[in-house]
Design a protein around this motif. Structure first.
Motif, PDB file in Angstrom:
ATOM      1  N   ARG A 211      -9.704  -1.521  37.151  1.00 32.16           N
ATOM      2  CA  ARG A 211      -8.877  -1.406  36.021  1.00 32.16           C
ATOM      3  C   ARG A 211      -7.423  -2.132  36.083  1.00 32.16           C
ATOM      4  NH1 ARG A 211     -11.225   3.731  36.491  1.00 32.16           N
ATOM      5  NH2 ARG A 211      -9.617   4.403  38.054  1.00 32.16           N
ATOM      6  N   LYS A 212      -6.735  -2.172  37.317  1.00 32.83           N
ATOM      7  CA  LYS A 212      -5.491  -2.772  37.312  1.00 32.83           C
ATOM      8  C   LYS A 212      -5.541  -4.235  37.233  1.00 32.83           C
ATOM      9  CE  LYS A 212      -3.499   0.634  40.724  1.00 32.83           C
ATOM     10  NZ  LYS A 212      -3.045   0.884  42.034  1.00 32.83           N
ATOM     11  N   GLN A 213      -6.853  -4.724  37.600  1.00 31.32           N
ATOM     12  CA  GLN A 213      -7.011  -6.178  37.284  1.00 31.32           C
ATOM     13  C   GLN A 213      -6.892  -6.607  35.740  1.00 31.32           C
ATOM     14  OE1 GLN A 213     -10.356  -8.062  39.091  1.00 31.32           O
ATOM     15  NE2 GLN A 213      -9.141  -9.595  40.039  1.00 31.32           N
ATOM     16  N   ARG A 214      -7.585  -5.730  35.225  1.00 37.84           N
ATOM     17  CA  ARG A 214      -7.786  -6.063  33.729  1.00 37.84           C
ATOM     18  C   ARG A 214      -6.635  -5.639  33.002  1.00 37.84           C
ATOM     19  NH1 ARG A 214     -12.752  -3.109  34.705  1.00 37.84           N
ATOM     20  NH2 ARG A 214     -11.868  -1.310  34.143  1.00 37.84           N
ATOM     21  N   GLU A 215      -5.815  -4.651  33.623  1.00 41.97           N
ATOM     22  CA  GLU A 215      -4.586  -4.393  32.883  1.00 41.97           C
ATOM     23  C   GLU A 215      -3.490  -5.532  33.097  1.00 41.97           C
ATOM     24  OE1 GLU A 215      -3.430  -0.674  34.690  1.00 41.97           O
ATOM     25  OE2 GLU A 215      -4.817   0.653  33.434  1.00 41.97           O
ATOM     26  N   ARG A 216      -3.555  -6.209  34.582  1.00 40.85           N
ATOM     27  CA  ARG A 216      -2.799  -7.394  34.730  1.00 40.85           C
ATOM     28  C   ARG A 216      -3.179  -8.657  33.807  1.00 40.85           C
ATOM     29  NH1 ARG A 216      -3.527  -7.121  39.661  1.00 40.85           N
ATOM     30  NH2 ARG A 216      -4.933  -8.874  40.136  1.00 40.85           N
ATOM     31  N   GLU A 218      -4.425  -8.610  30.888  1.00 35.75           N
ATOM     32  CA  GLU A 218      -4.161  -8.461  29.430  1.00 35.75           C
ATOM     33  C   GLU A 218      -2.617  -8.541  29.226  1.00 35.75           C
ATOM     34  OE1 GLU A 218      -4.367  -7.524  25.607  1.00 35.75           O
ATOM     35  OE2 GLU A 218      -6.127  -7.683  27.296  1.00 35.75           O
ATOM     36  N   GLN A 219      -1.776  -8.033  30.360  1.00 35.57           N
ATOM     37  CA  GLN A 219      -0.370  -8.259  30.569  1.00 35.57           C
ATOM     38  C   GLN A 219       0.134  -9.719  30.566  1.00 35.57           C
ATOM     39  OE1 GLN A 219       1.716  -5.472  30.216  1.00 35.57           O
ATOM     40  NE2 GLN A 219       3.282  -7.275  29.848  1.00 35.57           N
ATOM     41  N   GLN A 222      -0.835 -11.219  27.030  1.00 41.50           N
ATOM     42  CA  GLN A 222       0.400 -10.832  25.878  1.00 41.50           C
ATOM     43  C   GLN A 222       1.572 -11.593  26.397  1.00 41.50           C
ATOM     44  OE1 GLN A 222       0.768  -6.690  26.080  1.00 41.50           O
ATOM     45  NE2 GLN A 222      -1.259  -6.243  25.296  1.00 41.50           N
ATOM     46  N   THR A 223       1.896 -11.932  27.603  1.00 36.26           N
ATOM     47  CA  THR A 223       3.143 -12.578  27.993  1.00 36.26           C
ATOM     48  C   THR A 223       3.127 -14.155  27.600  1.00 36.26           C
ATOM     49  OG1 THR A 223       3.554 -11.180  29.887  1.00 36.26           O
ATOM     50  CG2 THR A 223       4.627 -13.386  29.990  1.00 36.26           C
ATOM     51  N   LYS A 224       1.973 -14.674  27.732  1.00 39.63           N
ATOM     52  CA  LYS A 224       1.762 -16.056  27.348  1.00 39.63           C
ATOM     53  C   LYS A 224       1.712 -16.220  25.679  1.00 39.63           C
ATOM     54  CE  LYS A 224      -1.033 -17.572  31.315  1.00 39.63           C
ATOM     55  NZ  LYS A 224      -2.516 -17.993  31.552  1.00 39.63           N
ATOM     56  N   GLU A 225       1.168 -15.048  25.118  1.00 43.84           N
ATOM     57  CA  GLU A 225       1.115 -15.252  23.531  1.00 43.84           C
ATOM     58  C   GLU A 225       2.540 -14.925  22.944  1.00 43.84           C
ATOM     59  OE1 GLU A 225      -1.334 -12.194  22.638  1.00 43.84           O
ATOM     60  OE2 GLU A 225      -3.403 -13.148  22.909  1.00 43.84           O
ATOM     61  N   THR A 226       3.423 -14.100  23.491  1.00 36.83           N
ATOM     62  CA  THR A 226       4.597 -13.971  23.279  1.00 36.83           C
ATOM     63  C   THR A 226       5.547 -15.286  23.365  1.00 36.83           C
ATOM     64  OG1 THR A 226       4.625 -11.712  24.060  1.00 36.83           O
ATOM     65  CG2 THR A 226       6.862 -12.520  23.699  1.00 36.83           C
ATOM     66  N   ALA A 227       5.135 -15.974  24.742  1.00 39.52           N
ATOM     67  CA  ALA A 227       5.980 -17.227  24.993  1.00 39.52           C
ATOM     68  C   ALA A 227       5.682 -18.294  24.125  1.00 39.52           C
ATOM     69  CB  ALA A 227       5.755 -17.333  26.162  1.00 39.52           C
ATOM     70  N   THR A 228       4.653 -18.236  23.561  1.00 39.75           N
ATOM     71  CA  THR A 228       4.138 -19.388  22.666  1.00 39.75           C
ATOM     72  C   THR A 228       4.639 -19.113  21.113  1.00 39.75           C
ATOM     73  OG1 THR A 228       1.953 -18.563  22.364  1.00 39.75           O
ATOM     74  CG2 THR A 228       2.146 -20.373  24.064  1.00 39.75           C
ATOM     75  N   GLU A 229       5.148 -18.031  20.860  1.00 42.02           N
ATOM     76  CA  GLU A 229       5.493 -17.815  19.342  1.00 42.02           C
ATOM     77  C   GLU A 229       6.727 -18.377  19.119  1.00 42.02           C
ATOM     78  OE1 GLU A 229       5.331 -13.572  18.973  1.00 42.02           O
ATOM     79  OE2 GLU A 229       3.240 -13.352  19.002  1.00 42.02           O
TER      80      GLU A 229
END
Length: 229
Positions: A211-216, A218-219, A222-229
């Motif tokens: 679960r922690k690995q999946r959450e990491r 996903e995080q 999301q961080t990459k998507e935010t950086a490319t915006e």
């Protein structure tokens, strides 16, 4: 005579869903044990035996998924060995309720000389017959049933090896049981419970890490998507 294979076939006819691999050995061992007793001419089922089967099933099947399959598996165990799951649960529940109202000393006295009480009439006669039966067929589930009663009456006793063994010796004498076999069976049962608890902890740790690995991930996504915006 009905064979183990016959009982296994009947079990899988009653419960058609796959068995979770972690618990398959527990179920098969209990099925074989119940089968061998059901075809033994000296064996008579009784409330203590019923309690042992119900308790060992519930404790060794802790954490089983899917949870809703547990009832079907228990029913299949009983029916495939010519038993009625409702009788198992009803008599086990009645005996446990009776033990809940007694001190350890009262319980030991009652087991040595069972007297009918309100709500427990149907469980007294078969227990009275145990000590009188020279051909009584002792079984591991019966021993687990006794252990469960002691646990209900005095949890601290169960944790004290010396006092627990002294109490088991007393009960073995009162009920004409093989004391050493009783104690050996209960040591194995306690060991199996500990192993199952450890296994469940390992499984939970693995699931939590996943679960922690999946959450990491996903995080990070999301961080990459935010950086490319």
């Amino acid at each position: 005579m009905k064979t183990v294979s016959d009982s296994k076939r009947a079990f899988y006819n009653h419960h058609t869903r796959p068995i979770n691999s972690v618990y398959r050995r527990v179920i098969e061992e209990l099925l074989v044990e119940m089968h061998l007793l059901s075809v033994n001419a000296d064996f008579n089922s009784d409330p203590i035996y019923y309690l042992g089967v119900v308790t060992s099933f519930e404790r060794l099947m802790q954490g089983y998924q899917p949870e809703k399959d547990k009832q079907s598996i228990f029913n299949a165990l009983c029916k495939s060995t010519d038993g009625d799951p409702e009788v198992y649960k009803e008599q086990a529940g009645s005996l446990l309720s009776l033990a809940q109202g007694k001190t350890l000393e009262e319980l030991i006295e009652w087991l040595g000389n069972p007297q009918s009480q309100e709500g427990g009439e149907n469980i007294v006669e078969p227990i009275q017959a145990i000590a009188k039966n020279q051909n009584f067929k002792y079984s591991r589930p019966f021993g687990i049933g006794l252990y469960t009663l002691l646990e209900e009456a005095d949890l601290e006793l169960i944790k004290d090896d010396k006092k627990r063994n002294e109490t088991l010796d007393t009960l073995a004498e009162k009920l004409n049981l093989p004391a050493e076999k009783l104690k050996k069976d209960l040591e194995l049962y306690r060991s199996n419970l500990e192993k199952m608890e450890q296994l469940l902890k390992v499984i939970e740790d693995v699931l939590q890490a996943g679960r922690k690995q999946r959450e990491r991930r996903e995080q990070e996504k999301q961080t990459k998507e935010t950086a490319t915006e």
